[in-house]
Design an enzyme around this catalytic site. Structure first.
Site, PDB file in Angstrom:
ATOM      1  N   GLU A 226       0.852  -1.186   0.000  1.00 48.62           N
ATOM      2  CA  GLU A 226       0.000   0.000   0.000  1.00 48.62           C
ATOM      3  C   GLU A 226       0.893   1.243   0.000  1.00 48.62           C
ATOM      4  OE1 GLU A 226      -3.134  -0.031   2.947  1.00 48.62           O
ATOM      5  OE2 GLU A 226      -3.598   2.070   2.566  1.00 48.62           O
ATOM      6  N   ARG A 304      -7.332   2.960  13.591  1.00 44.83           N
ATOM      7  CA  ARG A 304      -8.212   1.790  13.497  1.00 44.83           C
ATOM      8  C   ARG A 304      -8.084   0.921  14.756  1.00 44.83           C
ATOM      9  NH1 ARG A 304     -11.731  -0.785   9.873  1.00 44.83           N
ATOM     10  NH2 ARG A 304     -11.352   0.619   8.132  1.00 44.83           N
ATOM     11  N   GLU A 709     -10.412  -8.173   4.851  1.00 38.63           N
ATOM     12  CA  GLU A 709      -9.584  -8.183   6.053  1.00 38.63           C
ATOM     13  C   GLU A 709     -10.191  -8.889   7.268  1.00 38.63           C
ATOM     14  OE1 GLU A 709      -9.283  -3.826   5.493  1.00 38.63           O
ATOM     15  OE2 GLU A 709      -7.330  -4.106   6.431  1.00 38.63           O
TER      16      GLU A 709
HETATM   17  N1  MTE Z   1      -6.341 -11.564  -0.730  1.00 31.32           N
HETATM   18  C1  MTE Z   1      -5.325 -11.932  -1.534  1.00 31.32           C
HETATM   19  N2  MTE Z   1      -5.404 -13.107  -2.180  1.00 31.32           N
HETATM   20  N3  MTE Z   1      -4.211 -11.161  -1.689  1.00 31.32           N
HETATM   21  C2  MTE Z   1      -4.080  -9.962  -1.024  1.00 31.32           C
HETATM   22  O1  MTE Z   1      -3.076  -9.266  -1.180  1.00 31.32           O
HETATM   23  N4  MTE Z   1      -5.087  -8.390   0.583  1.00 31.32           N
HETATM   24  C3  MTE Z   1      -6.023  -8.233   1.689  1.00 31.32           C
HETATM   25  C4  MTE Z   1      -7.411  -8.723   1.304  1.00 31.32           C
HETATM   26  N5  MTE Z   1      -7.318 -10.036   0.717  1.00 31.32           N
HETATM   27  C5  MTE Z   1      -5.140  -9.553  -0.146  1.00 31.32           C
HETATM   28  C6  MTE Z   1      -6.280 -10.390  -0.049  1.00 31.32           C
HETATM   29  C7  MTE Z   1      -6.130  -6.859   2.161  1.00 31.32           C
HETATM   30  S1  MTE Z   1      -4.984  -6.294   3.240  1.00 31.32           S
HETATM   31  C8  MTE Z   1      -7.148  -6.050   1.770  1.00 31.32           C
HETATM   32  S2  MTE Z   1      -7.306  -4.472   2.374  1.00 31.32           S
HETATM   33  C9  MTE Z   1      -8.171  -6.484   0.813  1.00 31.32           C
HETATM   34  O2  MTE Z   1      -7.938  -7.795   0.340  1.00 31.32           O
HETATM   35  C10 MTE Z   1      -8.199  -5.497  -0.345  1.00 31.32           C
HETATM   36  O3  MTE Z   1      -9.020  -5.879  -1.365  1.00 31.32           O
HETATM   37  P1  MTE Z   1     -10.600  -5.598  -1.377  1.00 31.32           P
HETATM   38  O4  MTE Z   1     -10.777  -4.153  -1.002  1.00 31.32           O
HETATM   39  O5  MTE Z   1     -10.972  -5.870  -2.755  1.00 31.32           O
HETATM   40  O6  MTE Z   1     -11.198  -6.508  -0.374  1.00 31.32           O
HETATM   41 MO1  MOS Z   2      -5.287  -3.780   3.471  1.00 27.90          MO
HETATM   42  S1  MOS Z   2      -4.100  -3.811   5.153  1.00 27.90           S
HETATM   43  O1  MOS Z   2      -6.109  -2.334   3.958  1.00 27.90           O
HETATM   44  O2  MOS Z   2      -4.150  -3.290   2.294  1.00 27.90           O
END
Ligand code: MTE
Ligand code: MOS
Length: 755
Positions: A226, A304, A709
């Site tokens: 990020e 958070r 998350e």
């Molecule tokens: N799932 C996979 N396979 N790979 C990832 O990097 N990141 C996570 C989650 N699931 C991630 C994941 C994180 S930290 C977040 S914030 C969310 O996916 C972001 O994607 P979304 O907003 O589409 O849920």
């Molecule tokens: Mo997820 S920790 O908000 O990229």
């Protein structure tokens, strides 16, 4: 429907940065990183590297044309160190050479010396020395001091939680090439393309329009890309800017583990007060966050932590304080859960400790204090659409918890050295970026004359399936086959001012924007169809598209999507639309610490069962059983994958993933041989996911809920399940909370006098 990337992944055909076809003459970069955590650079001789044949440049901060500053929330992070270093792994210089091997060899040839200074690696030590990022923040509700005398029991304690390395499959990297007139195109592995664009512009002193950032997909981000992808993209941009040649930089796993920030370790103090029946009256907590050497996203993560200080419970009297402490570790950063898991561990530990004192199971206290509709959080938001109790009760029924408890009791009676334990955990996770302005996204939809559709949004696909969900939305709105729809790369020239793909809301935000853009095109197509079908009474006949057929009042005509699209084109009707979505009603006042920061909450309950080998201290996680509130799930297969992945990642954080630093701040567990993450053998033998039924979410995309998350937080219950098993072996154990609960720690706790 399976994720559109899955077919490519299993064939090894999906492309990542390291797979991109490179232009002729591409050069390779390698980074000289500080071997010490804190000190002055007393000597830096680049000549031995510069003299090697095939080395094009050795760049330092002196080569930065504008600002040596990549900080985002706080301007406190240089791109390349000047005079002093603040963490082990901090970039100091970069070599650009004809081959990657040569670049690494040249890095080794650079002569550098330091006057080393003591390193602070512990948050509380940093606090004592006054090393704070920002003043502490406090969220409160009720009157904590008046509440203590009303409590029948009060327990206090401390909780430690360790950091966590992201171990995305694709390591950090970027690739850049010069475009006309000093412009740059950067292919980056970032969750935040617009951030990269803005920072590169700042460092190079260029307008943002000169910089195009593109992301195809990430081999995982988990928060680790990020903010922390920016530095590598900016470094290749700097090299490309100077040499006017394509430059690529990929970190090895070892470099990545040493140089990049991780989940924040926290050290926390708690005090909890309850009635003798287990009702929580008061909770006071102080979180010390180990921010590392610069701010990165620490202040947002800290926020958070405060929002989730009470997890899924209503507590009438609260005082929660959070302090971000500057240390000499790599800048710690976002990691799935974004500070919430750290907060949840503390309240769950407080409950476990209180349960011990009251002589009840933690579940009794947990259940009694679950949120009720209309309960108020310390930050002023009231709970609506509360599903915490339904998730809990469904879990008890669905998974026959009484039976499970009886089986475990029987097992423990029959085994002398193997013991089982189980633990519940409810979750409540707020959906939205807590900085209200970030809750916006755009989509650009093109329908080509052949009827195929290309969609660009601000979402980055990183395995979470956001592209598939957006594709589904478009397919549903147009009522056309998903095969017609392609999700394009995430590109700053197509979509401007993107928020990061983070906070679990990228499907919500970008899906809504896509839906709106598709509806704009659909309305135009409707007019074209009316004209073609010679329907004049605009209001009387309802025109829809169903399975690629234009229908009048639900009845199919012979006008198909394939005919309608060229017809629109020849009638000079625009087949493109752009749309912007901003989540309504969000605000937060940081002076008062009050507001409405979330669109809605995600709820759930997990039950985790573990077996401990009480001779060896080793353990296994047997089962995790979940009731997950996904609203009306957009894609149950993807959502299930998110739940399963999150759980395993959360269990790893609580159990075997241990970061060990020397006193001088050097990471010892900097390879996968020493830093263990769950593999298929360690993962729970069974993960059951039950989606809460009848859980429509009016605030979400097509009534769904985010999922990315929250499930990581379920992993926390592994700590308590293991602890329960340990207690079955040694009932006199006093609960302590220091995660990860590694097998070594289990053994030491079971045999305290043997060492
Ligand atoms: N799932 C996979 N396979 N790979 C990832 O990097 N990141 C996570 C989650 N699931 C991630 C994941 C994180 S930290 C977040 S914030 C969310 O996916 C972001 O994607 P979304 O907003 O589409 O849920
Ligand atoms: Mo997820 S920790 O908000 O990229």
């Amino acid at each position: 429907m399976i994720s559109s990337d899955a077919y490519l992944h299993v064939r090894g055909e999906s492309q990542f940065i390291d797979d991109a076809t490179l232009p002729e003459g591409t050069l390779y970069a390698a980074v000289l990183a500080s071997p010490v955590a804190h000190g002055q650079i007393t000597q830096l001789n680049l000549a031995p590297a510069q003299e090697l044949e095939g080395v094009y440049a050795v760049l330092t901060a002196a080569h930065i044309p504008a600002q040596n500053q990549i900080g985002n929330l706080i301007l406190d992070e240089p791109l390349l160190a000047v005079d002093e270093v603040h963490y082990c792994g901090q970039p100091i210089a970069m070599v650009v050479a004809q081959q990657a091997d040569l670049a690494h060899q040249a890095v080794q040839a650079i002569a550098i010396q330091f006057a080393e200074q003591p390193a602070i690696i512990d948050a509380r030590q940093a606090y004592r020395l006054g090393q704070l990022l920002l003043p502490p923040r406090t969220f409160s509700l009720g009157h904590i001091e008046k509440a203590w005398p009303q409590c029948d029991v009060v327990v206090e304690g401390t909780v430690e939680s360790g950091g966590q390395e992201h171990i995305y499959l694709e390591t950090q990297g970027a690739f850049a090439y010069p475009t006309e007139n000093k412009g740059l195109k950067i292919i980056a592995a970032t969750q935040s393309p617009s951030l990269v664009q803005r920072i590169v512009a700042r460092v190079l002193g260029l307008p943002m329009h000169q910089i195009e950032v593109e992301v195809l997909r990430l081999g995982g981000g988990f928060g680790g890309k990020e903010e922390q992808a920016t530095i590598w993209a900016t470094l290749v941009a700097l090299a490309t800017f100077h040499l006017q040649k394509p430059v690529k930089l990929i970190l090895s796993r070892h470099e990545d583990m040493r140089m990049t920030g991780k989940r924040h370790p926290y050290s926390s103090d708690f005090k909890i007060g309850l009635t003798h029946t287990g009702q929580i009256l008061a909770y006071e907590v102080t979180f010390y966050q180990n921010a590392g050497a610069s701010a990165d996203l620490s202040p947002a993560i800290l926020e958070r932590t405060l929002f989730h200080a009470t997890n899924s419970y209503f507590i009438p009297h609260i005082k929660a304080t959070a302090i971000s402490c500057r240390t000499h570790l790599p800048p710690n950063t976002a990691f799935r859960g974004f500070g919430a898991p750290q907060a949840v561990l503390v309240i769950e530990a407080a409950i476990a400790k209180a349960a011990e004192k009251l002589g009840v199971t933690a579940a009794v206290i947990q259940q009694k204090n679950l949120l009720k509709e209309g309960d108020r959080f310390p930050y002023g938001m009231t709970v609506t659409g509360n599903q915490s109790r339904r998730c809990w009760e469904t879990a008890i029924q669905q998974y026959e918890v009484d039976k499970l408890a009886a089986q475990i009791k029987k097992f423990n009676a029959e085994h002398a050295f193997y013991k089982k334990g189980f633990a519940f955990i409810p979750i409540c996770f707020g959906i939205s970026f807590t900085s209200a302005f970030l809750n916006q996204a755009s989509a650009l939809v093109h329908v080509y004359v052949d009827g195929s559709v290309s969609i660009s949004t601000s979402a980055v696909e990183m395995g979470q399936g956001v592209n598939s969900k957006i594709r589904q939305i478009a397919s549903q709105i147009f009522s056309i086959n998903t095969n017609r729809i392609k999700l394009n790369t995430t590109n700053t020239s197509r979509i401007a001012n993107m928020s990061p793909t983070a906070a679990s809301c990228s499907a919500d935000l970008n899906g809504q924007a896509t839906k709106q853009a598709c509806l704009i095109i659909l309305a135009r197509l409707e007019k074209v169809a009316r004209k073609k079908l010679q329907l004049r009474q605009v209001d009387e006949d309802e025109i829809t598209i169903k399975n690629e057929m234009v229908c009048v009042n639900g009845k199919a005509t012979n006008l198909t999507w394939s005919k309608l699209i060229p017809l629109a084109y020849f009638n000079r009707v625009s087949l493109s639309a752009q749309s912007h979505y901003a989540t309504p009603h969000l605000y937060f006042n940081k002076t008062q610490e009050q507001g409405h920061p979330f669109a809605y909450y995600v709820f759930g309950t997990a039950i985790t069962e573990a077996t401990v080998d009480c001779l060896r201290g080793t353990y296994q996680i047997d089962t995790v059983k979940i009731v997950q509130d996904c609203g009306n799930s957009l894609n149950p297969l993807i959502d299930r994958g998110q739940v399963e992945g999150g759980i395993v990642q959360g269990i790893g954080w609580m159990t075997i993933e241990e970061l060990i630093y020397t006193e001088q701040g050097r990471l010892l567990t900097d390879r996968l041989s020493t830093y263990k993450i769950p593999d298929i053998y360690f993962a729970p033998h069974e993960i059951s996911v039950h989606f809460l039924e009848n859980a429509n979410n009016p605030e979400g995309l097509l009534h769904s809920k985010a999922v990315g998350e929250p499930p990581l937080i379920y992993g926390i219950s592994a700590y308590f399940a293991i602890w329960q098993a340990m207690k079955a072996f040694r009932p006199d154990l006093q609960f302590t909370c220091s995660a990860p609960l590694t097998p070594e720690k289990v053994l030491l706790a079971l045999y305290p006098n043997s060492y």
